[in-house]
Design a protein around this motif. Structure first.
Motif, short mmCIF file in Angstrom:
data_model
loop_
_atom_site.label_atom_id
_atom_site.label_comp_id
_atom_site.label_asym_id
_atom_site.label_seq_id
_atom_site.Cartn_x
_atom_site.Cartn_y
_atom_site.Cartn_z
N ALA A 42 0.83 -1.21 0.00
CA ALA A 42 0.00 0.00 0.00
C ALA A 42 0.86 1.25 0.00
N ALA A 43 1.96 1.22 0.76
CA ALA A 43 2.85 2.39 0.83
C ALA A 43 3.48 2.67 -0.53
N PHE A 44 3.78 1.63 -1.31
CA PHE A 44 4.40 1.82 -2.62
C PHE A 44 3.47 2.62 -3.54
N TYR A 45 2.18 2.30 -3.52
CA TYR A 45 1.23 2.95 -4.41
C TYR A 45 0.60 4.20 -3.81
N GLY A 46 0.86 4.45 -2.53
CA GLY A 46 0.23 5.55 -1.82
C GLY A 46 -0.90 5.02 -0.96
N SER A 47 -0.66 4.93 0.34
CA SER A 47 -1.58 4.22 1.24
C SER A 47 -3.01 4.73 1.16
N ALA A 48 -3.19 6.03 1.02
CA ALA A 48 -4.54 6.60 1.00
C ALA A 48 -5.29 6.25 -0.28
N PHE A 49 -4.54 6.00 -1.37
CA PHE A 49 -5.14 5.79 -2.68
C PHE A 49 -5.25 4.32 -3.06
N TYR A 50 -4.43 3.47 -2.46
CA TYR A 50 -4.34 2.09 -2.93
C TYR A 50 -5.64 1.33 -2.69
N ASP A 51 -6.10 0.67 -3.73
CA ASP A 51 -7.32 -0.12 -3.68
C ASP A 51 -7.23 -1.15 -4.80
N GLN A 52 -7.88 -2.28 -4.62
CA GLN A 52 -7.86 -3.30 -5.66
C GLN A 52 -9.14 -4.11 -5.63
N LEU A 92 -11.25 -12.29 -16.96
CA LEU A 92 -11.34 -11.69 -15.63
C LEU A 92 -10.74 -10.29 -15.67
N LEU A 93 -11.25 -9.42 -14.82
CA LEU A 93 -10.70 -8.07 -14.74
C LEU A 93 -10.14 -7.83 -13.35
N TYR A 94 -8.87 -7.41 -13.30
CA TYR A 94 -8.22 -7.04 -12.04
C TYR A 94 -7.84 -5.58 -12.11
N GLU A 95 -8.21 -4.83 -11.10
CA GLU A 95 -7.97 -3.38 -11.08
C GLU A 95 -7.28 -2.98 -9.79
N PHE A 96 -6.24 -2.16 -9.90
CA PHE A 96 -5.65 -1.58 -8.70
C PHE A 96 -5.45 -0.09 -8.93
N CYS A 97 -5.54 0.67 -7.84
CA CYS A 97 -5.47 2.13 -7.91
C CYS A 97 -4.23 2.62 -7.17
N PHE A 98 -3.72 3.77 -7.61
CA PHE A 98 -2.49 4.30 -7.05
C PHE A 98 -2.54 5.83 -7.01
N ASP A 99 -1.63 6.41 -6.26
CA ASP A 99 -1.50 7.86 -6.17
C ASP A 99 -0.77 8.35 -7.41
N LYS A 100 -1.46 9.04 -8.29
CA LYS A 100 -0.87 9.46 -9.56
C LYS A 100 0.24 10.49 -9.38
N PHE A 135 -13.87 10.48 -2.99
CA PHE A 135 -14.11 11.25 -1.78
C PHE A 135 -13.27 10.63 -0.67
N TYR A 136 -13.06 11.40 0.40
CA TYR A 136 -12.27 10.91 1.53
C TYR A 136 -13.18 10.24 2.55
N ARG A 137 -12.71 9.11 3.05
CA ARG A 137 -13.41 8.41 4.12
C ARG A 137 -12.39 7.89 5.11
N GLY A 138 -12.38 8.48 6.29
CA GLY A 138 -11.47 8.04 7.34
C GLY A 138 -10.00 8.13 6.96
N GLY A 139 -9.62 9.16 6.22
CA GLY A 139 -8.22 9.32 5.82
C GLY A 139 -7.84 8.55 4.58
N PHE A 140 -8.78 7.81 3.99
CA PHE A 140 -8.52 7.06 2.77
C PHE A 140 -9.39 7.58 1.63
N ILE A 141 -8.94 7.30 0.42
CA ILE A 141 -9.68 7.68 -0.78
C ILE A 141 -10.66 6.57 -1.15
#
Length: 220
Positions: A42-52, A92-100, A135-141
């Motif tokens: 999560a830290a590599f991609y940006g903890s607040a933004f990382y999602d999969q 199958l579709l795999y998606e992950f998000c990161f801090d641009k 939107f922000y929720r509890g410090g996360f995106i």
């Protein structure tokens, strides 16, 4: 093994109905994630933004994804086309998000992802960018809606933004031979940092809908 990778830029796309995450992707087709995420990943991609997340793609749904105007390719003149995919394959579709805004060579990073379905390697991988408003929720995106949408009918030629900024994600459409699929299935993903992530789903002549899904957002 012939692994194809195609990278896409982002162009506008039309609005979609409630419970649809984007054209062709319904939250009922979400795969079940069975592993927690390491802090380092999560830290590599940006903890607040990382999602999969991961989804099963019916061939008819894949046709809708192909028609999404967001799928303009990174190389001018290239387009994502349904003929790239076989309706007899497992898609199958795999998606992950990161801090641009992080200093990540995302093109290099994508190269080193590994995918297996029940220990079987994929036939092809098609990767592209996909933006969401958030939107922000509890410090996360938290993802809100795809960043560009068309205005509602009859004004659906007009392009609207769904926010003032966007979260960037990478989508990967991963295709496997039909023989790779069983009644109980495990999609294994190994990241470039050697983190193993597993998603599971059941298949009984058709995809068994994910009963306990938590819809992250409405796209209406």
């Amino acid at each position: 093994m012939n692994i194809k990778k195609i990278f896409f830029m982002i162009l506008p796309f039309f609005g979609c109905a409630l419970t649809i995450i984007s054209p062709g992707i319904n939250s009922n087709y979400r795969l079940n994630k069975t592993a927690s995420i390491r802090f380092q990943e999560a830290a590599f991609y940006g903890s607040a933004f990382y999602d999969q997340s991961a989804f099963f793609l019916e061939y008819e749904n894949l046709k809708e994804i192909i028609k999404d105007p967001n799928n303009a390719t990174f190389n001018k003149g290239d387009f994502l086309q349904i003929k790239q995919f076989n309706q007899n394959n497992v898609n199958l579709l795999y998606e992950f998000c990161f801090d641009k805004n992080k200093d990540i060579d995302i093109f290099e990073d994508i190269k080193y992802y590994q995918f297996k379905l029940n220990e079987n390697l994929p036939i092809s991988i098609v990767s592209y960018f996909y933006p969401y408003s958030y939107f922000y929720r509890g410090g996360f995106i938290k993802k809100n809606r795809p960043y560009y949408i068309n205005d509602l009918h009859p004004y659906n030629e007009d392009i609207l933004k769904t926010g003032n900024d966007f979260q960037m994600c990478i989508r990967n459409i991963i295709s496997f031979n039909e023989s790779s699929q069983k009644n109980k299935n495990i999609l294994e993903i190994i990241t470039p940092r050697d983190l193993t992530i597993n998603f599971t789903y059941d298949f009984d002549k058709k995809f068994v809908l994910y009963k306990n899904e938590e819809m992250e957002f409405s796209a209406k």
